[in-house]
Design a protein around this motif. Structure first.
Motif, PDB file in Angstrom:
ATOM      1  N   ASP B 370       0.857  -1.190   0.000  1.00  0.00           N
ATOM      2  CA  ASP B 370       0.000   0.000   0.000  1.00  0.00           C
ATOM      3  C   ASP B 370       0.887   1.232   0.000  1.00  0.00           C
ATOM      4  OD1 ASP B 370       0.745   0.575   2.818  1.00  0.00           O
ATOM      5  OD2 ASP B 370      -0.403  -1.270   3.153  1.00  0.00           O
ATOM      6  N   GLU B 371       0.292   2.368  -0.349  1.00  0.00           N
ATOM      7  CA  GLU B 371       1.086   3.590  -0.569  1.00  0.00           C
ATOM      8  C   GLU B 371       1.886   4.004   0.673  1.00  0.00           C
ATOM      9  OE1 GLU B 371       1.513   4.921  -3.437  1.00  0.00           O
ATOM     10  OE2 GLU B 371      -0.012   3.790  -4.530  1.00  0.00           O
ATOM     11  N   GLN B 372       1.299   3.804   1.877  1.00  0.00           N
ATOM     12  CA  GLN B 372       1.982   4.253   3.094  1.00  0.00           C
ATOM     13  C   GLN B 372       3.246   3.440   3.380  1.00  0.00           C
ATOM     14  OE1 GLN B 372      -1.395   3.776   2.344  1.00  0.00           O
ATOM     15  NE2 GLN B 372      -2.057   3.230   4.412  1.00  0.00           N
ATOM     16  N   SER B 373       3.335   2.241   2.779  1.00  0.00           N
ATOM     17  CA  SER B 373       4.471   1.369   3.101  1.00  0.00           C
ATOM     18  C   SER B 373       5.728   1.708   2.316  1.00  0.00           C
ATOM     19  CB  SER B 373       4.101  -0.089   2.827  1.00  0.00           C
ATOM     20  OG  SER B 373       3.017  -0.478   3.617  1.00  0.00           O
ATOM     21  N   LEU B 374       5.655   2.737   1.447  1.00  0.00           N
ATOM     22  CA  LEU B 374       6.806   2.998   0.588  1.00  0.00           C
ATOM     23  C   LEU B 374       8.107   3.228   1.363  1.00  0.00           C
ATOM     24  CD1 LEU B 374       7.952   3.248  -2.253  1.00  0.00           C
ATOM     25  CD2 LEU B 374       7.271   5.644  -2.266  1.00  0.00           C
ATOM     26  N   PRO B 375       8.101   4.106   2.395  1.00  0.00           N
ATOM     27  CA  PRO B 375       9.374   4.305   3.113  1.00  0.00           C
ATOM     28  C   PRO B 375       9.916   2.996   3.680  1.00  0.00           C
ATOM     29  CG  PRO B 375       7.819   6.025   3.684  1.00  0.00           C
ATOM     30  CD  PRO B 375       7.053   5.016   2.881  1.00  0.00           C
ATOM     31  N   ASP B 376       9.035   2.133   4.164  1.00  0.00           N
ATOM     32  CA  ASP B 376       9.483   0.843   4.700  1.00  0.00           C
ATOM     33  C   ASP B 376      10.082  -0.021   3.583  1.00  0.00           C
ATOM     34  OD1 ASP B 376       9.698  -1.036   6.894  1.00  0.00           O
ATOM     35  OD2 ASP B 376       8.194  -2.208   5.799  1.00  0.00           O
ATOM     36  N   ALA B 377       9.415  -0.034   2.427  1.00  0.00           N
ATOM     37  CA  ALA B 377       9.923  -0.816   1.291  1.00  0.00           C
ATOM     38  C   ALA B 377      11.308  -0.306   0.877  1.00  0.00           C
ATOM     39  CB  ALA B 377       8.948  -0.738   0.116  1.00  0.00           C
ATOM     40  N   LEU B 378      11.473   1.019   0.886  1.00  0.00           N
ATOM     41  CA  LEU B 378      12.772   1.602   0.506  1.00  0.00           C
ATOM     42  C   LEU B 378      13.850   1.219   1.518  1.00  0.00           C
ATOM     43  CD1 LEU B 378      11.704   5.178  -0.701  1.00  0.00           C
ATOM     44  CD2 LEU B 378      12.159   3.142  -2.086  1.00  0.00           C
ATOM     45  N   GLU B 379      13.459   1.139   2.789  1.00  0.00           N
ATOM     46  CA  GLU B 379      14.418   0.761   3.840  1.00  0.00           C
ATOM     47  C   GLU B 379      14.843  -0.706   3.668  1.00  0.00           C
ATOM     48  OE1 GLU B 379      16.263   1.954   6.014  1.00  0.00           O
ATOM     49  OE2 GLU B 379      16.669   0.292   7.387  1.00  0.00           O
ATOM     50  N   ILE B 380      13.886  -1.573   3.344  1.00  0.00           N
ATOM     51  CA  ILE B 380      14.230  -2.977   3.079  1.00  0.00           C
ATOM     52  C   ILE B 380      15.213  -3.049   1.904  1.00  0.00           C
ATOM     53  CG2 ILE B 380      13.316  -5.189   2.237  1.00  0.00           C
ATOM     54  CD1 ILE B 380      10.735  -4.537   3.809  1.00  0.00           C
ATOM     55  N   ALA B 381      14.920  -2.299   0.846  1.00  0.00           N
ATOM     56  CA  ALA B 381      15.784  -2.298  -0.333  1.00  0.00           C
ATOM     57  C   ALA B 381      17.175  -1.775   0.020  1.00  0.00           C
ATOM     58  CB  ALA B 381      15.172  -1.448  -1.438  1.00  0.00           C
ATOM     59  N   ARG B 382      17.215  -0.717   0.839  1.00  0.00           N
ATOM     60  CA  ARG B 382      18.509  -0.135   1.204  1.00  0.00           C
ATOM     61  C   ARG B 382      19.404  -1.180   1.857  1.00  0.00           C
ATOM     62  NH1 ARG B 382      21.240   1.429   5.233  1.00  0.00           N
ATOM     63  NH2 ARG B 382      19.649   0.984   6.794  1.00  0.00           N
ATOM     64  N   ARG B 383      18.815  -1.969   2.765  1.00  0.00           N
ATOM     65  CA  ARG B 383      19.603  -2.984   3.472  1.00  0.00           C
ATOM     66  C   ARG B 383      20.093  -4.073   2.511  1.00  0.00           C
ATOM     67  NH1 ARG B 383      17.443  -4.358   9.368  1.00  0.00           N
ATOM     68  NH2 ARG B 383      16.934  -2.263  10.086  1.00  0.00           N
ATOM     69  N   LEU B 384      19.224  -4.476   1.596  1.00  0.00           N
ATOM     70  CA  LEU B 384      19.628  -5.512   0.647  1.00  0.00           C
ATOM     71  C   LEU B 384      20.764  -5.000  -0.238  1.00  0.00           C
ATOM     72  CD1 LEU B 384      16.174  -6.975  -0.426  1.00  0.00           C
ATOM     73  CD2 LEU B 384      17.840  -7.961   1.161  1.00  0.00           C
ATOM     74  N   ARG B 385      20.620  -3.769  -0.717  1.00  0.00           N
ATOM     75  CA  ARG B 385      21.659  -3.213  -1.586  1.00  0.00           C
ATOM     76  C   ARG B 385      22.978  -3.091  -0.845  1.00  0.00           C
ATOM     77  NH1 ARG B 385      17.196   1.116  -3.593  1.00  0.00           N
ATOM     78  NH2 ARG B 385      16.347  -0.133  -5.310  1.00  0.00           N
ATOM     79  N   ALA B 386      22.889  -2.677   0.431  1.00  0.00           N
ATOM     80  CA  ALA B 386      24.117  -2.542   1.219  1.00  0.00           C
ATOM     81  C   ALA B 386      24.812  -3.892   1.355  1.00  0.00           C
ATOM     82  CB  ALA B 386      23.804  -1.958   2.591  1.00  0.00           C
ATOM     83  N   ALA B 387      24.016  -4.973   1.283  1.00  0.00           N
ATOM     84  CA  ALA B 387      24.592  -6.316   1.376  1.00  0.00           C
ATOM     85  C   ALA B 387      24.976  -6.853   0.005  1.00  0.00           C
ATOM     86  CB  ALA B 387      23.603  -7.255   2.048  1.00  0.00           C
ATOM     87  N   GLY B 388      24.883  -6.009  -1.027  1.00  0.00           N
ATOM     88  CA  GLY B 388      25.341  -6.424  -2.348  1.00  0.00           C
ATOM     89  C   GLY B 388      24.301  -7.154  -3.175  1.00  0.00           C
ATOM     90  N   ILE B 389      23.023  -7.025  -2.805  1.00  0.00           N
ATOM     91  CA  ILE B 389      21.967  -7.707  -3.569  1.00  0.00           C
ATOM     92  C   ILE B 389      21.278  -6.694  -4.489  1.00  0.00           C
ATOM     93  CG2 ILE B 389      19.745  -8.917  -3.383  1.00  0.00           C
ATOM     94  CD1 ILE B 389      20.879  -9.982  -0.631  1.00  0.00           C
TER      95      ILE B 389
END
Lengths: 463, 463
Positions: B370-389
């Protein structure tokens, strides 16, 4: 005998610099992929008719045309002399052509990266290149594209330049709608006039405030002293933190529709940039940033090195309304950025920021003690290569001092020796030229030992 | 409105194929570096005068010339119309120019790799390309270069094509000195005549033995039936193992100087190829292989896919006497190979050998509930990217079925969901589209879990 030389305006590198350049390309690509962008390559030659959709323009005057021997002969015999092919002068027109051509085979929003060379017949001048790499990413929507995508690009910029490790940088943000609204409110409503005013404002650093003030209040512009003062105050606005950026947007007040829309977009972008984990020291509002005025319509970006502002923007881009109107009736809005890597590399090298000793791609060299040892040296190399270590073998038993000198000059870290003594003891002598250490390693453990050493150095270097 | 299209004779790929192509480029480069070769890139444009040192020749008739707008205008006003610039048609002439130009800054033997596109105005035809990648390695000596270096190239070829994993292949070896000696002994002493005979012999597969026999004994050649029989027996020689190769060399007997020298060189190359760990099933003598007769002087290589001989040689090259005689008085002997990757990729795809699902560069997609979850989704992505995914985020909350469909079509392996329920439990739901499994992972362990899964798949795939 012909003098071997390259044409003016190209950058050709010796291997050590080429390795440094390649590592930058790899870092950029890795980070583009990290954010989910997909690779695209297009041909360097496009059909002239397809490439040159607009008439005139500075860029199009710099186009290189391509003709085969056959076409040249035909032209010299009075045939059609209009060259059918031209070299791309950027990656944006090829992207437009690509997306329009493959529209029904692509998933939108389409996220692509492209890292290839482009060609411009620039005037020959130090630091100007006729062939140079552009590293571009764009997100293209079909019919519409949420402003949210505008927030991803600063996160990519931050990831790329953090890892390139070339010093502190600031991603500067502005919004064309906000600018348009502001200038309209100052009585500069017409697009071309806005462009002219902005061009004058752009001279602030070089000519000084008084010169710009005189020009804008003088003949040709005829702006009121009050309007000019307001404009000069506006374009000097820079934010110093995330909260300060939001406050500076609030301070612009309600204004007209365009201004309000631009403010709302920038606010959303700022919030999502923060949610993406970009530290607030790495981004700032800068209301003087305009960029290609006939092209960008919303968010615009520039990136500068904090300690080397004279280098100018090292990564720029923005939001555009419609990518491919010359090729398709579909509306394809997009947002993108571009890194001009050849120029950046050249400037970093000029400024002494390349860090010098990047080391060779070759990690180990097997020295050759005597001619009979060659099969053994090749076997040592085979094992190292199988373990993923880039290894060169000295194929001829030159003086050992020469072999070391070669490795040292080439930036190869490990030199391996297996003379009669080492063979008898089942070890290989390792000389670590980086740490200036020498030690023996049992043959069976050689590859794993060097791997650990190389991994440790990589971890220490933070990559 | 202009129809978006590419010029004929270029290969432009959609992202899934571009990813497959890029992986092949990466594999080739990794193996070139594994053997200690250093990267070089040269400009696509060279000065015509420098590039076209020989007069005539088929390749030079296919050259593309380049002219800027300014030069074209001058030419149309009756100025000099000889184009100053031309596109490289291979990587060998630019290498010669590069080595001669930078002779005093390079360490010899100079081992370089170069992977760039080259341009030839070929007749438009299916499977013929006017722009194509060449992936070359060469070792250049100053004054002299030991034949030992000739043995390294089959080891590189073996490493590259083993990892490319496109089926069993055979590296076929021959030696020009050996051939010259053999033909001289048959009374075909003159170089051009040898070339003509070899051209006829090359038609064996297509025209059959009888046709070739008739031609060589007939007018124009006038060879004796006995000499022709000996030649046909000779060019049919193939070895079936390492020992068989040595035996076939022995069987050639003493012969003249050229033959003896060629035999000795091939024997040394064979021994070192084995010492480099190349399995004997991967190389063989083939006395029919000639290659550029006016260029190669010693060892020559071709590589064929055992199950697809009709594709022809996928990697060829050889030893040459002097790289850069047009540019320098220094004698620069060398040995090199070239992979024409564009053509190879095209042929593998036509033959269905590309394996299809290579998967996307994007490894994970964060779905948006849902639209409100965007910041959370971005935070999940940030962690994955930091781990090289490599991670993409759905920036808009489309129907979840559409989001899954998108990931599936794009070849993205993991789809991540964090709805209210998952958030309350501190987990993220992971859908593994490759294994068709779904499982929950504690938030803190998400990145490490996915990394392990991805590493395991990589290890299973053997890369």
């Amino acid at each position: 005998m012909i003098k071997p030389r390259t044409p003016p305006g190209v950058m050709e590198l010796l291997p050590p610099d080429q390795i440094a350049f390649q590592r930058m390309l790899d870092t950029i690509r890795r980070n583009f992929e990290r954010f989910g962008f997909l690779p695209v390559e297009t041909p360097v030659m496009e059909l002239s008719e397809v490439l040159l959709t607009k008439s005139g323009g500075e860029t199009e005057r710099q186009v290189y045309f391509v003709q085969s021997t056959g076409a040249l002969e035909k032209a010299s015999q009075g045939g059609d002399s209009t060259p059918e092919l031209a070299l791309r002068f950027d990656l944006t027109v090829p992207l437009a052509r690509y997306v329009a051509e493959h529209e029904h085979e692509l998933a939108f929003p389409f996220r692509r990266y492209q890292m290839q060379r482009v060609y411009r017949g620039e005037r020959a001048q130090r630091g100007r290149f006729r062939e140079f790499y552009q590293c571009d990413i764009d997100v293209i929507g079909k019919d519409a594209l949420s402003v949210r995508f505008d927030a991803e690009l600063p996160a990519v910029i931050h990831a790329v330049f953090s890892e390139l490790d070339i010093g502190a940088f600031t991603i500067q943000l502005n919004n064309r709608k906000l600018m348009r609204g502001f200038f309209e409110a100052q009585g500069v409503a017409e697009g071309e006039l806005q462009a002219l005013v902005l061009r004058e404002v752009d001279k602030l650093d070089k000519r000084g405030e008084e010169h710009v003030r005189e020009t804008l209040t003088g003949e040709g512009f005829n702006l009121s002293a009050e309007a000019v003062a307001t404009i000069l105050d506006f374009v000097k606005i820079r934010s110093t933190s995330h909260d300060d950026a939001l406050a500076k947007l609030d301070a612009l007040g309600g204004g007209n529709d365009a201004l309000r829309e631009g403010v709302a977009e920038l606010r959303e972008v700022l919030e999502l940039v923060r949610a993406l984990g970009v530290p607030e020291s790495a981004y700032a509002l800068n209301f003087s940033i305009a960029r290609g005025l006939d092209y960008y319509t919303g968010t615009v970006y520039e990136t500068t090195l904090n300690d080397f502002p004279q280098i100018g923007s090292i990564c720029s881009g923005g939001r555009y309304e419609n990518l491919a109107s010359h090729y398709t009736k579909s509306r394809l809005p997009g947002v993108g950025i571009s890194i001009g890597l050849t120029r950046l590399f050249w400037q970093l090298r000029e400024a002494g920021l390349l860090g010098g000793a990047v080391g060779s791609t070759v990690q180990a060299m097997v020295a050759l003690m005597d001619e009979q040892s060659l099969p053994d040296a090749l076997e040592i190399a085979r094992r190292l290569r199988a373990a993923g270590i880039n290894t060169e073998v000295q194929m001829e038993a030159r003086k050992i001092g020469k072999q070391f000198q070669y490795a040292s000059r080439a930036g190869i870290r490990f030199v391996l020796l297996a003379g009669d003594d080492e063979k008898a003891r089942g070890v290989v002598a390792v000389k670590d030229l980086a740490r200036e250490e020498q030690f023996d390693v049992p043959r069976e453990e050689l590859a794993s030992t060097l791997r650990v050493e190389l991994e440790q150095s990589r971890a220490l270097a933070g990559r």
